[in-house]
Design a protein around this motif. Structure first.
Motif, short mmCIF file in Angstrom:
data_model
loop_
_atom_site.label_atom_id
_atom_site.label_comp_id
_atom_site.label_asym_id
_atom_site.label_seq_id
_atom_site.Cartn_x
_atom_site.Cartn_y
_atom_site.Cartn_z
N GLN B 93 0.83 -1.19 0.00
CA GLN B 93 0.00 0.00 0.00
C GLN B 93 0.87 1.26 0.00
O GLN B 93 1.93 1.27 0.64
CB GLN B 93 -0.89 0.03 1.25
N ALA B 116 -3.64 -1.92 -3.62
CA ALA B 116 -4.60 -1.17 -2.83
C ALA B 116 -5.46 -2.13 -2.04
O ALA B 116 -5.78 -3.23 -2.51
CB ALA B 116 -5.49 -0.31 -3.73
N THR B 122 -6.69 5.26 -3.40
CA THR B 122 -6.77 5.19 -4.86
C THR B 122 -7.51 6.41 -5.42
O THR B 122 -7.21 6.87 -6.52
CB THR B 122 -7.46 3.89 -5.33
N VAL B 138 -3.22 -0.42 -11.07
CA VAL B 138 -3.53 -0.71 -9.67
C VAL B 138 -4.06 -2.14 -9.58
O VAL B 138 -4.93 -2.54 -10.36
CB VAL B 138 -4.56 0.28 -9.10
#
Lengths: 371, 371
Positions: B93, B116, B122, B138
């Motif tokens: 993260q 994430a 995000t 992501v």
């Protein structure tokens, strides 16, 4: 060297984490308190720079009355001397031709003192000093209970001291008598008993050396757990505490003479961390793992968070027990390292803060100086 | 950055210690073996650079077929990209406005992928990418048994993936499904059972995402303890082992399918140390303590010295049990670190040796890149 995690003038909230943060008010008070103790006790202060590895801090300590600093490695001494530190004792053995040649060279740039527990490296050092046209102070390390390095007190110490004193280019300067493990004996009585023994053995050795015409200018040792004992012994001429500047969490597990946690100095060093994941009830995950704090003296403590506990960690994650789920994503936590010396060695920068603002950035000058 | 402990062309005996030494023959063989496995299994190899933190090694891995590397921190990604690494996944993260802004900027210089497990970072990343005129891949981290970071598999993963897929400037790229603790489960059967569960949960999640129109280009995870399982699953598209290059002593405590010590790769990484004190019978003291090797997976092993054991250490001393008193002052010992990743992070240089000669010096590019 990695980029500093903050800029001078930043607010504390702007420090990128994990970062090594010094509370400058506490740090200044710790530095002054130890200098005051040494002045009052009439003992020279030679703080151990293996704690901070910082030329800036070493020079501050000297400005506040220290006679010089200790370090543990040739490469540390080279880095500190190159940065202007004028008086450095390597409280350790230095062996091997290449290191000994370098040691002789750095002895030409500052006052250098080194320990010995075997005559052969000192013979090589004498020759290296001749080649480099330098001289160096040598102290005999005696084993006063650590059972690690050092010759036994008494006759073996005398024998080695006489050999060193006879070697050209070396100046026999005294004895190193440090009992590292005693610093962390948990009760005052245990520390007192151990250091009473250390003092007795050291005194007998110093007296024996004097009978043979060898004066000890340096009778050195002591750490943050026992410095008052050696410092007020009337025997030791130099004390070498290091951790007092920062205070390891582990020292809080010692008990003082009053039976309370041993806390002659305040915690001034923290690893500042950020909660980066909060997906399970009862725990939060910070961005600080054991690449940002050392584990040899246990997990770091969470400062000001009595219900919060670092229960496990990996390289870059610290799992914090958070029974009330008080921590939120992006919250900051201040961690008190179990052992400051190896924690500092993981970082390139000290971020000094006062009143919520970044006031200083000190490089960890000798970080990674291993040889 | 500290001075290298050797020069190219030096003999091994000239390396100043303690030093981080790579046996290049073993290292090359390990690198080729893993690349060969991935090619044969038809899975992309994205080795974890948190092991070595070296741009030189990352570029070698890519030259041998890896699609890119993983790292664990924004600052590591910045350092590797600055040194020319073209494709980096941060398997972790990244939170906080300052870090997210930097992440968006580095995403303009190379292919970047980030994990994430919460939508809020995000959303901030989407906005930062808009401001920086960049885009980024992501992946959703799912918790497949480590109980650390990640959303639960199934519906929670779907919910987060849908939110990410809807955010401008972000490309939903897949899932990260890594079970770190399973790497060190001691028996093959335990690892097999854990990874069977990981694969089942990940497959169900990937299928659920597909039902909602979300394709997973990256289904990533696996480490050195289990890479064959994920790599031959038919599900994972990328495997992320790191330690295979060096092999931690701790992996030798795992058992393979045959019940023998798990050793699919050879030990190629050593901390070279020198005996600096030999004053007590039955022990010798080396110049390598826990400032030169990490202790989180136990003491280092003495390579080629079955009777020799590192029984205790402090910052700069390692006490070696030497029952036959075979070690002499200035002897060298080769130590196999319990855990290579945090050991590498203590050093500034890899000293690569072949045939008794120093062939390469690689800087530990991202050492101390903590944030």
């Amino acid at each position: 060297m990695s980029e500093p995690p903050a800029r001078i003038g930043d607010g504390v909230d702007q420090i990128l984490t994990p970062a090594l943060v010094v509370d400058l008010d506490a740090f200044d008070a710790n530095m002054a308190k130890m200098a005051g103790f040494a002045a009052e006790a009439g003992v020279r202060l030679r703080p151990h720079a293996k704690t901070h590895k910082s030329a800036d801090i070493a020079l501050m300590q000297i400005a506040e009355g220290a006679v010089g600093v200790c370090c543990q490695k040739l490469a540390e001494a080279e880095a500190l001397v190159a940065a202007g530190v004028p008086d450095v004792m390597i409280s350790n053995q230095v062996v091997g031709a290449a290191r000994i040649a370098r040691l002789a060279r750095v002895a030409g740039q500052a006052r250098l003192i080194v320990c010995a527990d075997d005559v052969r490296p000192t013979q090589a050092l004498s020759e290296a000093c001749r080649a480099a046209d330098t001289g160096i102070d040598v102290v005999v390390e005696i084993d006063v209970g650590q059972n690690r390095c050092g010759v036994p007190p008494g006759d073996p110490a005398l024998g080695l001291a006489l050999e060193i004193a006879a070697l050209p280019h070396l100046n026999f300067a005294g004895v190193q008598a440090y009992h590292g493990s005693a610093q962390h004996y948990r009760s005052h009585a245990e520390r007192r008993a151990a250091i009473d023994g250390v003092i007795a053995e050291t005194r007998a050795t110093v007296d024996l050396l004097a009978e043979h015409g060898l004066d000890c200018d340096i009778i050195g040792g002591a750490g943050t757990g026992t410095f008052k004992m050696e410092g007020t012994s009337g025997l030791y001429t130099e004390i070498q505490p290091g951790s007092y500047l920062f205070m390891d969490a582990d020292y809080g597990r010692n008990k003082g003479e009053d039976g309370q946690p041993y806390a002659p100095f305040a915690n001034s060093l923290f690893v500042l961390a950020t909660i980066m994941s909060k997906t399970l009830p009862g725990q939060a995950v910070s961005d600080a793992g054991h690449k940002s704090y050392a584990l040899d003296s246990g997990m770091p403590l969470v400062h000001g968070g009595p219900d919060l506990e670092v229960v496990s960690c990996s390289d870059e994650h610290g799992v914090i027990r958070d029974p009330e789920d008080t921590l939120k994503l992006e919250d900051r936590v201040w961690l008190i390292p179990g052992h400051c010396d190896p924690t500092v060695n993981l970082h390139d920068w000290f971020v000094g803060v006062r009143g919520g603002t970044v006031e200083t950035l000190w490089p960890v000058t000798a970080r990674g100086c291993l040889f």
